[in-house]
Motif scaffolding. Sequence first.
Motif, PDB file in Angstrom:
ATOM      1  N   SER A  22       0.462 -28.333  -2.682  1.00  0.00           N
ATOM      2  CA  SER A  22      -0.148 -28.211  -1.360  1.00  0.00           C
ATOM      3  C   SER A  22      -1.470 -27.443  -1.301  1.00  0.00           C
ATOM      4  O   SER A  22      -2.237 -27.627  -0.373  1.00  0.00           O
ATOM      5  CB  SER A  22       0.852 -27.562  -0.395  1.00  0.00           C
ATOM      6  N   THR A  23      -1.733 -26.579  -2.288  1.00  0.00           N
ATOM      7  CA  THR A  23      -2.973 -25.805  -2.228  1.00  0.00           C
ATOM      8  C   THR A  23      -3.841 -26.087  -3.453  1.00  0.00           C
ATOM      9  O   THR A  23      -3.334 -26.487  -4.503  1.00  0.00           O
ATOM     10  CB  THR A  23      -2.699 -24.284  -2.173  1.00  0.00           C
ATOM     11  N   SER A  24      -5.129 -25.850  -3.328  1.00  0.00           N
ATOM     12  CA  SER A  24      -6.037 -26.118  -4.449  1.00  0.00           C
ATOM     13  C   SER A  24      -5.764 -25.175  -5.615  1.00  0.00           C
ATOM     14  O   SER A  24      -5.886 -25.559  -6.772  1.00  0.00           O
ATOM     15  CB  SER A  24      -7.491 -26.030  -4.003  1.00  0.00           C
ATOM     16  N   ARG A  25      -5.359 -23.949  -5.320  1.00  0.00           N
ATOM     17  CA  ARG A  25      -5.037 -23.001  -6.394  1.00  0.00           C
ATOM     18  C   ARG A  25      -3.811 -23.489  -7.157  1.00  0.00           C
ATOM     19  O   ARG A  25      -3.785 -23.485  -8.384  1.00  0.00           O
ATOM     20  CB  ARG A  25      -4.797 -21.610  -5.820  1.00  0.00           C
ATOM     21  N   SER A  26      -2.786 -23.917  -6.438  1.00  0.00           N
ATOM     22  CA  SER A  26      -1.579 -24.434  -7.074  1.00  0.00           C
ATOM     23  C   SER A  26      -1.884 -25.708  -7.849  1.00  0.00           C
ATOM     24  O   SER A  26      -1.341 -25.923  -8.935  1.00  0.00           O
ATOM     25  CB  SER A  26      -0.495 -24.719  -6.036  1.00  0.00           C
ATOM     26  N   LEU A  27      -2.755 -26.552  -7.293  1.00  0.00           N
ATOM     27  CA  LEU A  27      -3.129 -27.789  -7.970  1.00  0.00           C
ATOM     28  C   LEU A  27      -3.760 -27.481  -9.321  1.00  0.00           C
ATOM     29  O   LEU A  27      -3.448 -28.119 -10.326  1.00  0.00           O
ATOM     30  CB  LEU A  27      -4.082 -28.615  -7.115  1.00  0.00           C
ATOM     31  N   LYS A  28      -4.608 -26.482  -9.359  1.00  0.00           N
ATOM     32  CA  LYS A  28      -5.263 -26.104 -10.615  1.00  0.00           C
ATOM     33  C   LYS A  28      -4.228 -25.680 -11.649  1.00  0.00           C
ATOM     34  O   LYS A  28      -4.279 -26.099 -12.806  1.00  0.00           O
ATOM     35  CB  LYS A  28      -6.263 -24.977 -10.363  1.00  0.00           C
ATOM     36  N   ARG A  57      -2.015 -28.733 -12.660  1.00  0.00           N
ATOM     37  CA  ARG A  57      -2.810 -29.640 -13.506  1.00  0.00           C
ATOM     38  C   ARG A  57      -2.902 -29.082 -14.929  1.00  0.00           C
ATOM     39  O   ARG A  57      -2.744 -29.814 -15.906  1.00  0.00           O
ATOM     40  CB  ARG A  57      -4.202 -29.847 -12.934  1.00  0.00           C
ATOM     41  N   GLU A  67      -5.313 -37.416  -1.085  1.00  0.00           N
ATOM     42  CA  GLU A  67      -4.747 -36.500  -0.092  1.00  0.00           C
ATOM     43  C   GLU A  67      -3.662 -37.232   0.700  1.00  0.00           C
ATOM     44  O   GLU A  67      -3.867 -38.356   1.157  1.00  0.00           O
ATOM     45  CB  GLU A  67      -5.846 -36.016   0.849  1.00  0.00           C
ATOM     46  N   LEU A  91       1.269 -33.784  -9.431  1.00  0.00           N
ATOM     47  CA  LEU A  91       0.051 -33.218  -8.842  1.00  0.00           C
ATOM     48  C   LEU A  91      -0.034 -33.466  -7.344  1.00  0.00           C
ATOM     49  O   LEU A  91      -0.502 -32.594  -6.604  1.00  0.00           O
ATOM     50  CB  LEU A  91      -1.188 -33.775  -9.531  1.00  0.00           C
ATOM     51  N   VAL A 124      -8.435 -37.573  -9.755  1.00  0.00           N
ATOM     52  CA  VAL A 124      -8.535 -36.851  -8.485  1.00  0.00           C
ATOM     53  C   VAL A 124      -7.357 -37.280  -7.610  1.00  0.00           C
ATOM     54  O   VAL A 124      -7.291 -38.437  -7.188  1.00  0.00           O
ATOM     55  CB  VAL A 124      -9.873 -37.160  -7.766  1.00  0.00           C
TER      56      VAL A 124
END
Length: 143
Positions: free
Chosen positions: A56-62, A65, A91, A52, A88
């Motif tokens: 690098s991006t929040s979309r990719s993190l979603k 995950r 960063e 996780l 969480v």
Amino acid sequence: MLFSLVNDASQAELLAKNWKLSNSEKALGKFIVTYRDPITHENPLKPYQDMLVCVSTSRSLKIVREHVTELLHYQGQHVMAGQLAAWVPPEFPITGKHLKEAGVTPGPEFGRVLNQVKEAWKESYYKLTKDDLLEKLKQILKS
């Protein structure tokens, strides 16, 4: 569970095509087939947390995950899946700007150096501060 019937990512690709699965289902299946064997570590959740923090991006993190959580469920690690879903990711304290200021030129070396600094951070269980990592960066550039 359908992907438990195949042995590798190419077979998963073929299965997804034959069953007319969506791109997201195909991606999840290929991920599960690739990482289906549990990763052994002194802290069993850590290798999955590392997956996780590399995003690098929040979309990719979603997406990652969701994939890792499903993988843990597939492995029967339901408690770990819940822990990871609630975790969480910290960063990463270093940016490309820090590398440029240290004299690293954009290109293949840039990525290599950034990966070495990030590996040191992951090995510290995400405890190294920005200053610690900048010092580590200096050591990497000297070698």
